[in-house]
Design an enzyme around this catalytic site. Structure first.
Site, PDB file in Angstrom:
ATOM      1  N   GLU A 254       0.877  -1.167   0.000  1.00 38.33           N
ATOM      2  CA  GLU A 254       0.000   0.000   0.000  1.00 38.33           C
ATOM      3  C   GLU A 254       0.912   1.214   0.000  1.00 38.33           C
ATOM      4  O   GLU A 254       1.573   1.500   0.985  1.00 38.33           O
ATOM      5  CB  GLU A 254      -0.909  -0.063   1.234  1.00 38.33           C
ATOM      6  CG  GLU A 254      -2.166   0.722   1.050  1.00 38.33           C
ATOM      7  CD  GLU A 254      -1.929   2.166   1.382  1.00 38.33           C
ATOM      8  OE1 GLU A 254      -1.567   2.938   0.456  1.00 38.33           O
ATOM      9  OE2 GLU A 254      -2.100   2.517   2.546  1.00 38.33           O
ATOM     10  N   CYS A 288      -2.108   8.397   2.926  1.00 39.71           N
ATOM     11  CA  CYS A 288      -1.926   7.756   1.619  1.00 39.71           C
ATOM     12  C   CYS A 288      -3.106   8.059   0.711  1.00 39.71           C
ATOM     13  O   CYS A 288      -2.945   8.257  -0.481  1.00 39.71           O
ATOM     14  CB  CYS A 288      -1.719   6.261   1.786  1.00 39.71           C
ATOM     15  SG  CYS A 288      -2.852   5.519   2.942  1.00 39.71           S
ATOM     16  N   GLU A 385       3.407  12.497  -5.368  1.00 36.74           N
ATOM     17  CA  GLU A 385       2.863  12.492  -4.003  1.00 36.74           C
ATOM     18  C   GLU A 385       3.714  13.416  -3.145  1.00 36.74           C
ATOM     19  O   GLU A 385       4.929  13.227  -3.027  1.00 36.74           O
ATOM     20  CB  GLU A 385       2.877  11.065  -3.423  1.00 36.74           C
ATOM     21  CG  GLU A 385       2.174  11.001  -2.082  1.00 36.74           C
ATOM     22  CD  GLU A 385       2.159   9.605  -1.475  1.00 36.74           C
ATOM     23  OE1 GLU A 385       3.200   8.941  -1.476  1.00 36.74           O
ATOM     24  OE2 GLU A 385       1.083   9.179  -1.009  1.00 36.74           O
TER      25      GLU A 385
HETATM   26  P1  NAD Z   1       9.323   4.491   3.975  1.00 39.11           P
HETATM   27  O1  NAD Z   1       8.553   3.780   2.947  1.00 39.11           O
HETATM   28  O2  NAD Z   1      10.788   4.506   3.814  1.00 39.11           O
HETATM   29  O3  NAD Z   1       9.021   3.841   5.427  1.00 39.11           O
HETATM   30  C1  NAD Z   1       7.878   3.069   5.731  1.00 39.11           C
HETATM   31  C2  NAD Z   1       8.282   1.872   6.580  1.00 39.11           C
HETATM   32  O4  NAD Z   1       9.244   1.100   5.866  1.00 39.11           O
HETATM   33  C3  NAD Z   1       8.959   2.245   7.902  1.00 39.11           C
HETATM   34  O5  NAD Z   1       8.589   1.313   8.903  1.00 39.11           O
HETATM   35  C4  NAD Z   1      10.431   2.082   7.588  1.00 39.11           C
HETATM   36  O6  NAD Z   1      11.215   1.813   8.721  1.00 39.11           O
HETATM   37  C5  NAD Z   1      10.393   0.887   6.671  1.00 39.11           C
HETATM   38  N1  NAD Z   1      11.558   0.775   5.785  1.00 39.11           N
HETATM   39  C6  NAD Z   1      12.370   1.767   5.330  1.00 39.11           C
HETATM   40  N2  NAD Z   1      13.355   1.267   4.555  1.00 39.11           N
HETATM   41  C7  NAD Z   1      13.164  -0.068   4.501  1.00 39.11           C
HETATM   42  C8  NAD Z   1      13.827  -1.137   3.847  1.00 39.11           C
HETATM   43  N3  NAD Z   1      14.925  -0.930   3.108  1.00 39.11           N
HETATM   44  N4  NAD Z   1      13.337  -2.381   3.992  1.00 39.11           N
HETATM   45  C9  NAD Z   1      12.238  -2.614   4.726  1.00 39.11           C
HETATM   46  N5  NAD Z   1      11.568  -1.645   5.390  1.00 39.11           N
HETATM   47  C10 NAD Z   1      12.015  -0.389   5.283  1.00 39.11           C
HETATM   48  O7  NAD Z   1       8.750   5.924   4.094  1.00 39.11           O
HETATM   49  P2  NAD Z   1       9.408   7.206   4.787  1.00 39.11           P
HETATM   50  O8  NAD Z   1      10.884   7.318   4.497  1.00 39.11           O
HETATM   51  O9  NAD Z   1       9.029   7.160   6.205  1.00 39.11           O
HETATM   52  O10 NAD Z   1       8.628   8.360   4.038  1.00 39.11           O
HETATM   53  C11 NAD Z   1       9.034   8.748   2.740  1.00 39.11           C
HETATM   54  C12 NAD Z   1       7.846   8.984   1.838  1.00 39.11           C
HETATM   55  O11 NAD Z   1       7.045   7.796   1.772  1.00 39.11           O
HETATM   56  C13 NAD Z   1       6.870  10.042   2.300  1.00 39.11           C
HETATM   57  O12 NAD Z   1       7.248  11.302   1.926  1.00 39.11           O
HETATM   58  C14 NAD Z   1       5.601   9.604   1.623  1.00 39.11           C
HETATM   59  O13 NAD Z   1       5.538  10.077   0.309  1.00 39.11           O
HETATM   60  C15 NAD Z   1       5.700   8.119   1.586  1.00 39.11           C
HETATM   61  N6  NAD Z   1       4.902   7.460   2.643  1.00 39.11           N
HETATM   62  C16 NAD Z   1       3.732   6.903   2.280  1.00 39.11           C
HETATM   63  C17 NAD Z   1       2.957   6.296   3.255  1.00 39.11           C
HETATM   64  C18 NAD Z   1       1.651   5.670   2.907  1.00 39.11           C
HETATM   65  O14 NAD Z   1       0.814   5.483   3.765  1.00 39.11           O
HETATM   66  N7  NAD Z   1       1.429   5.295   1.677  1.00 39.11           N
HETATM   67  C19 NAD Z   1       3.361   6.271   4.576  1.00 39.11           C
HETATM   68  C20 NAD Z   1       4.590   6.849   4.904  1.00 39.11           C
HETATM   69  C21 NAD Z   1       5.348   7.431   3.920  1.00 39.11           C
END
Ligand code: NAD
Length: 483
Positions: A254, A288, A385
């Site tokens: 998602e 999201c 986004e």
């Molecule tokens: P991210 O996708 O990096 O993080 C989301 C989750 O993934 C966190 O728990 C993080 O620790 C984990 N994660 C990070 N790197 C990982 C890896 N290599 N392997 C496995 N898990 C990993 O998101 P972010 O850096 O917190 O935010 C960046 C951008 O992501 C935001 O600006 C936004 O656009 C988007 N975002 C979207 C949602 C959503 O609900 N769709 C939520 C958060 C962020």
């Protein structure tokens, strides 16, 4: 804001025991309303993920794996009640951790309880089928858990995402390993503590906080995991899918969106206006399913523009404990990303902006909600986004043009149609690329009953509702020949 925690935030829950990360390392958790440190959290790594996966497998091989569905349902229902009993504490914790205004944080806690209630009631109502087949055969299907499920959760709606993902996985008898976001993980730990209190057996739910590139990567690549649910960014989702793919593990992704609302000349504007604005600024736009694109037919464009601009002028931004319409972003890093987008809109017209309260600390991650007008559909602000309180207004002339613009991004999470024309509503509901389409509303109150997920770069798989229970289980076909 003072936040009273009734659990130790520096620990992981593994195999029913609260313990520090194997390395002994911790990370600071920051309150985005003022930049202060709330507490330290465990910095789990590969060794902790290994231990959590092992504990989850042991739970499946033991009491948890043998527990009848109705008893799993009873545990979830009890957990829902414990969440309800703690709604105000959970809201205060989330407000401090995520920067969510208290009313919005409270709504998340109530939603978490609703997931537990909904899935608690559904646990013993999911079943296989008998399949008519050749003479001499009896054929039936069994719905079985995947086994150990991994859950990687972001910081924007921790409670809701844990409820829909971990809640559904536990309902189907999976044993879960949860990796909350490093920016916001307190309600995940609170949830785990309440699950222990509710009587979930050791190892059925494990929580390992930590950094994505460490604990998250270890979880997604772990050969002992049988299903992964990920919510977050497209880039990280692709990495998770790639890592899981090496073990041929199914993944639900998602990944956010650029969701449009289509406002036609015949729309009920009084009904639409609150939804048009709120869908863009709720949780400071870090949703999201935020509606960041408002497509408006030319006949009502100027009216919608001026009414939305007026609504933006009345938006106040400040610390989460003030419980205004808009709080800070999750972090100063996220603020940099969002202000970077605002800079890219320097060539555009700003129609309206919210107001930052005077006493908002300089150290907080505040961004004024901003409404851009007359934005070309191919502008970066109309395609990418932003994940902040920013909306763009895009005018259109015909229905065909509206659909073309709506479907022109890489994403497809949700969309809404504001029109009194029933035929148009039905036509567009089919034509719009999205996992959910709303007619004369936006979000439908976020009901836990409604299957949710995207198409395109918004991801794949469905969570919420009964559909999630199919996703968190696998079907076995049994064909018996008896002559
Ligand atoms: P991210 O996708 O990096 O993080 C989301 C989750 O993934 C966190 O728990 C993080 O620790 C984990 N994660 C990070 N790197 C990982 C890896 N290599 N392997 C496995 N898990 C990993 O998101 P972010 O850096 O917190 O935010 C960046 C951008 O992501 C935001 O600006 C936004 O656009 C988007 N975002 C979207 C949602 C959503 O609900 N769709 C939520 C958060 C962020």
């Amino acid at each position: 804001m003072t936040t009273d925690l009734w659990f130790d935030p520096t620990l992981c829950l593994i195999g029913g025991e609260w313990r520090p990360a194997t390395s002994g390392r911790t990370l600071p958790l920051v309150n985005p309303s003022d930049g202060s440190e709330i507490c330290q959290i465990a910095r789990g790594e590969t060794a902790d993920i290994d231990a959590a996966v092992e504990a989850a497998q042991a739970a499946l091989d033991g009491e948890w794996g043998r527990m009848p569905a109705f008893e799993r349902g009873r545990l979830l229902t009890r957990l829902g009640q414990l969440v309800l009993d703690k709604v105000d504490e959970l809201a205060a914790i989330e407000a401090a951790d995520v920067g969510k205004p208290l009313t919005q944080a409270r709504a998340d806690a109530v939603a978490l309880a609703r997931y537990c209630e909904f899935y608690g009631g559904a646990a013993d109502k999911i079943h296989g089928e008998t399949i008519p087949y050749l003479d001499g055969y009896t054929v039936y299907s069994l719905r079985e858990p995947h086994g150990v499920t991994g859950h990687i959760v972001p910081w924007n709606y921790p409670m809701q995402i844990i409820g829909r993902s971990v809640g559904a996985a536990l309902t189907m008898g999976n044993a879960a390993v949860l990796k909350p976001a490093e920016e916001a993980c307190l309600t995940a730990l609170a949830f785990a503590d309440l699950a222990v209190q509710a009587g979930f057996p050791a190892g059925s739910l494990n929580v390992v906080p930590g950094i994505g590139a460490e604990a998250g990567a270890a979880l997604s690549a772990h050969p002992g995991i049988h299903h992964i649910s990920f919510t977050g960014s497209v880039a990280t989702g692709a990495l998770v899918q790639q890592a899981a793919g090496k073990n041929v593990v199914p993944v639900t992704l998602e990944l956010g969106g650029k969701s449009p609302q289509l406002v036609f000349d015949d729309a009920d504007l009084d009904a639409a206006l609150p939804f048009l604005v709120n869908a863009g600024i709720q949780n400071a736009g870090q949703t999201c399913s935020a509606s960041s694109r408002i497509l408006v037919q030319r006949g009502v464009y100027e009216t919608v523009k001026s009414r939305m601009a007026e609504a933006y002028g009345a938006l106040t931004v400040g610390p989460a404990c003030d419980d205004l319409r808009v709080g800070p972003l999750i972090s100063n890093r996220q603020k940099e990303i969002v202000t970077g987008f605002l800079d890219k809109g320097a060539d555009l017209t700003i129609a309206g902006q919210g107001v930052l309260v005077d006493h908002a600390p300089d150290t907080g991650a505040y961004v004024r909600p901003t409404l851009f007008a007359d934005v070309p559909a191919d502008h970066t602000l109309a395609r990418d986004e932003i994940f902040g309180p920013v909306q763009v207004l895009i005018p259109f002339d015909t229905e065909e043009e509206a659909v073309r613009i709506a479907n022109s991004t890489d994403y497809g999470l949700v969309a809404s149609i504001w029109s009194r024309d029933g035929a148009r509503q039905m036509r567009l509901a089919k034509q719009l690329h999205a996992g959910q389409v709303f007619i004369n509303n936006y979000g439908a109150g976020g009901g836990v009953e409604l299957p949710f997920g995207g198409v395109g770069k918004s991801g794949h798989g469905r969570e919420k509702g009964f559909e999630a229970l199919y996703g968190f289980s696998q079907l076995k076909t049994v064909a018996a020949y008896h002559g």
